[in-house]
Design a protein around this motif. Structure first.
Motif, PDB file in Angstrom:
ATOM      1  N   CYS A  98       0.837  -1.210   0.000  1.00 14.54           N
ATOM      2  CA  CYS A  98       0.000   0.000   0.000  1.00 14.54           C
ATOM      3  C   CYS A  98       0.870   1.258   0.000  1.00 14.54           C
ATOM      4  O   CYS A  98       0.600   2.221  -0.727  1.00 14.54           O
ATOM      5  CB  CYS A  98      -0.925   0.009   1.215  1.00 14.54           C
ATOM      6  N   THR A 121      -6.928   2.639   1.246  1.00 17.19           N
ATOM      7  CA  THR A 121      -5.885   1.740   1.757  1.00 17.19           C
ATOM      8  C   THR A 121      -5.852   1.738   3.282  1.00 17.19           C
ATOM      9  O   THR A 121      -5.602   0.694   3.886  1.00 17.19           O
ATOM     10  CB  THR A 121      -4.499   2.121   1.195  1.00 17.19           C
ATOM     11  N   CYS A 137       0.420  -9.317   0.778  1.00 17.07           N
ATOM     12  CA  CYS A 137      -0.518  -8.866  -0.250  1.00 17.07           C
ATOM     13  C   CYS A 137      -1.008 -10.046  -1.082  1.00 17.07           C
ATOM     14  O   CYS A 137      -2.179 -10.123  -1.446  1.00 17.07           O
ATOM     15  CB  CYS A 137       0.161  -7.822  -1.138  1.00 17.07           C
ATOM     16  N   PHE A 173      -6.071  -0.878  -7.301  1.00 15.53           N
ATOM     17  CA  PHE A 173      -4.910  -1.160  -6.453  1.00 15.53           C
ATOM     18  C   PHE A 173      -4.345  -2.553  -6.722  1.00 15.53           C
ATOM     19  O   PHE A 173      -3.132  -2.734  -6.929  1.00 15.53           O
ATOM     20  CB  PHE A 173      -5.293  -1.017  -4.981  1.00 15.53           C
TER      21      PHE A 173
END
Length: 385
Positions: A98, A121, A137, A173
Motif C-alpha cells: 500500500c 488503503t 498482499c 490497487f
C-alpha cells in the motif's frame, strides 16, 4: 532442532547451516522461517554424491564446509529457500505494498484523488489488521475481499455510490499489485457495482439565484457560485485556481490539467457578471501566484488553498439562512448551468467541452433534470386543443 540460536535478518529468522557427518550419510542442515506461517522449517541437502568425487575424506569435508559457508552468506543477506522458483515480491506485506502504491501514484494523481486512495488503503489495512496485521498482499484473496466489502457496506453503512468507489479503487490497487508482481490475482475483479441511488440534487431557478445574489452581494462566495453556474468549474477545481489563471482580456479562466477532474486543461468562459465581480473584489491587484480563494474567514486570495470542505460548509450556511431545501447543493449550480445551456439550444458538443465531460452521453443526461417551471412552460407554449 540444532542448539544454535536463531539469527535474524530484518524480520526473517533462520538457523545457520551446519555439516552433519554420519557413517553413511553426509548432509547440510539448516532451518528457515516460513514467511507465511512464521514457523521454522528444517532443510537438508544430502552431499553423498558430491563427496564421492573426492578420494580423501578431508578434501570432501573441505568442499562441504565451503558450501556451508556460502549458504550461510546467502542466508545472512536475506535469501530464503521459500523464494526458490518464486518471486520474493509475493512475500511483501499488504501494508508495505500500500505504501509503495501511494508513493508511485503521488506522481500521477491529483491531491484529491490521492486522498481518496489513501482513505481506501487505510480502511483496508485497518480491517485486515484485526485478524492478520502482517498479511502478505499475495494472500489477500477474493474471500477476504468479500468480507471487507461486506464490512464497508453493512457495518459502516455507506451508500451504494461509496461502495462502488471502494470496488473501483480495490480493482485499481490490486491490478497494479498484479502487474508489479506482489500478487498473482486481483481479488476485487469478480465484484460488480451496485445500482446507485439517483443524485438528490435539484436545479436552482432564476428567482432563487437572484435571492442568493442579493444575499451574497459583494462576497467572494458569490463568485464561487457564479463560477460553478456559468463557467461550469467544479468546486474542487475552484479551490485550486490562482489569480494568474484569470484572463480578462480573452474572457476565460484557465483550469489546468493538474487540477481538472479529467486531467484536461481547458479555458472556461467567464461572463460579464463574473468579470464585474472580479473587479469589485479587486482580485487582479493580488499576487499572481496567490490562490483566488484562500482566507478561511474572508475567502480572499492568499498563498494557501482552502481546505476541502470549506465551500460545502459555506453553502450549507447560506442554505439555512435562506431556508432553501437540502437537496439544493453548491454543485446544483453546475447541474443548472448545463441544463439551461441545453434548454437554450447551445449545441451538445459545446456544452460537453465547456463542462469538461468525457462524452456526449454524460452531457445529455443533464437534459433529464426536473425543471420546476416545466408546467408553466408547457401550458404557455402548447396550443389549445
Amino acid at each position: 532442532m540444532s542448539n544454535n540460536s536463531n539469527t535474524h535478518v530484518g524480520n526473517y529468522r533462520f538457523l545457520p547451516a551446519v555439516l552433519k557427518e554420519n557413517s553413511e550419510d553426509w548432509y547440510i542442515e539448516y532451518y528457515a522461517e516460513n514467511p507465511q506461517t512464521g514457523e521454522m522449517r528444517r532443510f537438508r541437502t544430502r552431499m553423498n554424491r558430491a563427496i564421492k568425487r573426492f578420494s580423501k575424506k578431508a578434501e570432501a569435508r573441505k568442499y562441504c564446509l565451503d558450501v556451508v559457508a556460502r549458504l550461510n552468506v546467502k542466508l545472512l543477506e536475506g535469501w530464503s529457500p521459500f523464494f526458490e522458483g518464486e518471486d520474493s515480491r509475493l512475500y511483501v506485506t499488504l501494508q508495505d505494498v500500500c505504501s509503495l502504491y501511494l508513493k508511485e501514484k503521488t506522481k500521477e494523481l491529483r491531491p484529491d484523488t490521492l486522498r481518496s486512495y489513501a482513505s481506501f488503503t487505510n480502511m483496508l489495512l485497518a480491517w485486515s489488521s484485526r485478524s492478520q496485521p502482517n498479511i502478505f498482499c499475495s494472500l489477500f484473496n477474493s474471500g477476504k475481499a468479500t468480507r471487507f466489502l461486506d464490512y464497508v457496506y453493512n457495518e459502516r453503512n455507506v451508500s451504494a455510490r461509496t461502495y462502488n468507489n471502494y470496488v473501483k479503487m480495490g480493482k485499481a490497487f490490486f491490478e497494479w499489485a498484479v502487474i508489479k508482481g506482489y500478487t498473482k490475482e486481483n481479488p476485487f475483479q469478480k465484484f460488480t457495482l451496485k445500482r446507485k441511488d439517483k443524485k438528490e440534487r435539484i436545479t436552482i431557478d432564476s428567482t432563487v439565484r437572484q435571492r442568493i445574489a442579493a444575499h451574497l452581494k459583494g462576497s467572494p462566495f458569490l463568485l464561487v457560485c457564479m463560477l460553478v453556474y456559468h463557467s461550469l468549474i467544479r468546486p474542487k477545481e475552484i479551490r485550486n485556481l490562482k489569480i494568474k489563471d484569470i484572463d480578462l482580456k480573452n474572457h476565460f479562466i484557465k483550469v489546468s490539467g493538474e487540477i481538472a477532474k479529467n486531467h484536461h486543461t481547458r479555458l472556461s468562459a467567464i461572463s460579464p457578471q463574473i468579470e464585474s465581480l472580479i473587479a469589485e473584489l479587486g482580485l487582479m491587484s493580488y499576487n499572481q501566484n496567490f490562490y483566488i480563494f484562500s482566507d478561511v474567514h474572508t475567502l480572499l486570495p492568499g498563498a494557501e488553498p482552502l481546505y476541502d470542505s470549506k465551500f460545502t460548509k459555506e453553502f450549507a450556511r447560506l442554505r439555512d439562512e435562506l431556508h432553501l431545501p437540502k437537496t439544493m447543493q453548491l454543485y446544483s449550480f453546475r447541474d443548472t448551468g448545463i441544463f439551461e445551456m441545453l434548454k437554450a439550444n447551445v449545441d451538445d458538443l459545446s456544452v460537453m467541452q465547456h463542462a469538461d465531460h468525457s462524452s456526449l452521453d454524460v452531457t445529455t443526461t443533464y437534459a433529464n433534470h426536473y425543471d420546476p417551471n416545466l408546467t408553466s412552460i408547457i401550458n404557455e407554449k402548447t396550443p389549445e386543443f
